[in-house]
Design an enzyme around this catalytic site. Sequence first.
Site, PDB file in Angstrom:
ATOM      1  N   GLU A 176     -76.974  27.090  25.272  1.00 32.31           N
ATOM      2  CA  GLU A 176     -77.073  28.437  25.853  1.00 32.31           C
ATOM      3  C   GLU A 176     -76.674  29.561  24.899  1.00 32.31           C
ATOM      4  O   GLU A 176     -75.912  30.464  25.265  1.00 32.31           O
ATOM      5  CB  GLU A 176     -76.239  28.512  27.143  1.00 32.31           C
ATOM      6  N   GLU A 228     -81.786  19.102  32.510  1.00 36.31           N
ATOM      7  CA  GLU A 228     -80.950  19.385  33.687  1.00 36.31           C
ATOM      8  C   GLU A 228     -81.816  19.763  34.880  1.00 36.31           C
ATOM      9  O   GLU A 228     -81.529  20.718  35.595  1.00 36.31           O
ATOM     10  CB  GLU A 228     -79.966  20.524  33.369  1.00 36.31           C
TER      11      GLU A 228
HETATM   12  O1  9MR Z   1     -72.706  20.720  36.601  1.00 29.76           O
HETATM   13  C1  9MR Z   1     -71.705  21.461  35.984  1.00 29.76           C
HETATM   14  C2  9MR Z   1     -70.755  21.981  37.033  1.00 29.76           C
HETATM   15  O2  9MR Z   1     -70.089  20.917  37.665  1.00 29.76           O
HETATM   16  C3  9MR Z   1     -69.766  22.934  36.398  1.00 29.76           C
HETATM   17  O3  9MR Z   1     -68.972  23.530  37.412  1.00 29.76           O
HETATM   18  C4  9MR Z   1     -70.505  24.004  35.631  1.00 29.76           C
HETATM   19  C5  9MR Z   1     -69.540  24.966  34.971  1.00 29.76           C
HETATM   20  O4  9MR Z   1     -70.104  25.738  34.000  1.00 29.76           O
HETATM   21  O5  9MR Z   1     -71.324  23.399  34.663  1.00 29.76           O
HETATM   22  C6  9MR Z   1     -72.316  22.642  35.256  1.00 29.76           C
HETATM   23  O6  9MR Z   1     -73.258  22.221  34.322  1.00 29.76           O
HETATM   24  C7  9MR Z   1     -73.927  23.221  33.577  1.00 29.76           C
HETATM   25  C8  9MR Z   1     -74.331  22.612  32.269  1.00 29.76           C
HETATM   26  O7  9MR Z   1     -73.213  22.082  31.624  1.00 29.76           O
HETATM   27  C9  9MR Z   1     -75.025  23.611  31.384  1.00 29.76           C
HETATM   28  N1  9MR Z   1     -76.143  24.204  32.061  1.00 29.76           N
HETATM   29  C10 9MR Z   1     -75.873  24.766  33.366  1.00 29.76           C
HETATM   30  C11 9MR Z   1     -75.224  23.709  34.245  1.00 29.76           C
HETATM   31  C12 9MR Z   1     -75.026  24.246  35.639  1.00 29.76           C
HETATM   32  O8  9MR Z   1     -74.088  25.274  35.642  1.00 29.76           O
END
Ligand code: 9MR
Length: 549
Positions: free
Chosen positions: A364, A469
């Site tokens: 990101e 994802e």
């Molecule tokens: O799935 C993840 C969630 O449990 C966390 O709270 C969150 C915090 O930033 O991150 C989520 O995963 C993210 C991923 O690492 C990067 N892309 C976006 C995803 C959804 O937020």
Amino acid sequence: MKLKKVYAFILSALLLSGCAAAEAPAQETAAESTSESAAAEEILSLESASAEETEPPVISEAFSDENFSAEKRGTVILRYTEDEAASDKGALRIFNRNNSWDGVQYNAEKFRGNELEAEGSFRSANPSVRISVQYSVNGNTSYNTIVSVDTKEDSYSKGSGKYEIPKNAENIIVYVESDRLEEIYIDDLSVKVCGEYTYYPEAVATEYVDTSDYPSLKEEYKDYFRIGTATTSNLLDKEPYIKIIKAQYNSMTLGNSFKPDSILDHNKTVRDVEKYMYSPAVKFDAVKKELDYARDNGLTVRGHTLLWHNQTPEWLFYKNYNIGGELADRETMLSRMENYIKNVMEWTEENYPGLVRTWDVVNEAADDDGGMRKSLWYQTVGEDYIEQAFKFARKYAPEDTKLFYNDYNSYQTRKQNDIITFLRPVVEAGNIDGMGMQSHINVDISISQYMAALQKYYDELGLEINVTELDVCRGKGDDWQEEQGAYYKEFMSEILKLRKNGIPITSVTLWGISDTDSWISSDYPLIFNDDLSRKPAFDGMIEAVKNQE
Ligand code: 9MR
């Protein structure tokens, strides 16, 4: 007994059906607490009341005097102020914030199983303030945004949002937070039930269905690419999950455990700053259970993620790791970056040889408003930080490990052009293998635009592609399950077509297993229902591969 009063307050506040506003009765100031979890535990240790149990709960704060029911969340100091109000007299000032989640919080157990509407007015130098809700399902805690309000320093902005709290949720807390740590002023905060209220005294336990006769995604797709899922270690305590992951997937991504905030060891680092100045201490307790599971059940792992602006502690970027001081210089941060990448990759290969075949090296880095995100990596190292990170990753990655860049909305034209621009030198240096399309999408996203973007990454950069994802938020109609199923089917059919046309798509990973454990569970974006029964989305994925043109 302040806490009892808060509870009584929530119960006895105005009882409204629908989402109309309510007035707040006066209450006593919040109790002290020192950390996020301590604050959360304290607020949940309330005694249960009985008389009004079937009445809809309401949280409503006008902040018109010093008696408010907001509880502290984290290290904050709360002050009633008469200087700055959005309406009438008074507002609440929240300061001394040390974490993004530091703010105020309210027990919201009584909203379980109901849709709520939260509303508030905020003033802050933070670009936005969120009303969020935290709860646990099956021991897995999620933190969900109800509404994000764009804020200004000198005037109030109001926002409201709705959120459906699952029936199986426990430890439900509504809170106010913001990514940056500047102070926040709040006024006129309310949380109320939308529509008919149903009271669930406790979380409704999930009865899982038998999934053993489902067709297998990993089998059906085995001639094309890997099918993955995101895990958390809590899910691996549950037999139905252990079974379904093994049956359906041959790749997994640790949803949180491999992120810098879980790996970096703050206590150890700051106990001996001299020793760790250029190589912050790391710990790997959090990843072992998931990696053991993957190794023992024949799944490969996508390593997620080495560099990110989020879930990376701020102290990493400061001189002597001291947040109060100056940011560390470029050379120091390059050393910390190199050693972090080295330590993570070396530990992983030593302990789980050959298991992590792919790393999301940078996550990101594109800004939603164009160009590169001005993250702390960018601020400290400079605009070549992505090139540097991939250079180090290549240096320490075991042979055959694939190095990926990963981003959301990366199918959108402007973002894609920015990503191509900053990845080009990395490609030229030979330090990147793939593009990770996060693909947090919804049923209105144009599949042809998405596929054209995928083709363009390949045409312009020659990169391998992973869908990393995938989740597809449902539409609003009653037939949302069928609509979403058709979307999944078309999406996967088009992915397979591109694959046939020579685009090296090597994995498709869903971001979670059932809707309950999704990071956006209220959008029902995944392929299994909460009880692991299959959704049309799952059937759509199977049909796509079975009925190829
Ligand atoms: O799935 C993840 C969630 O449990 C966390 O709270 C969150 C915090 O930033 O991150 C989520 O995963 C993210 C991923 O690492 C990067 N892309 C976006 C995803 C959804 O937020």
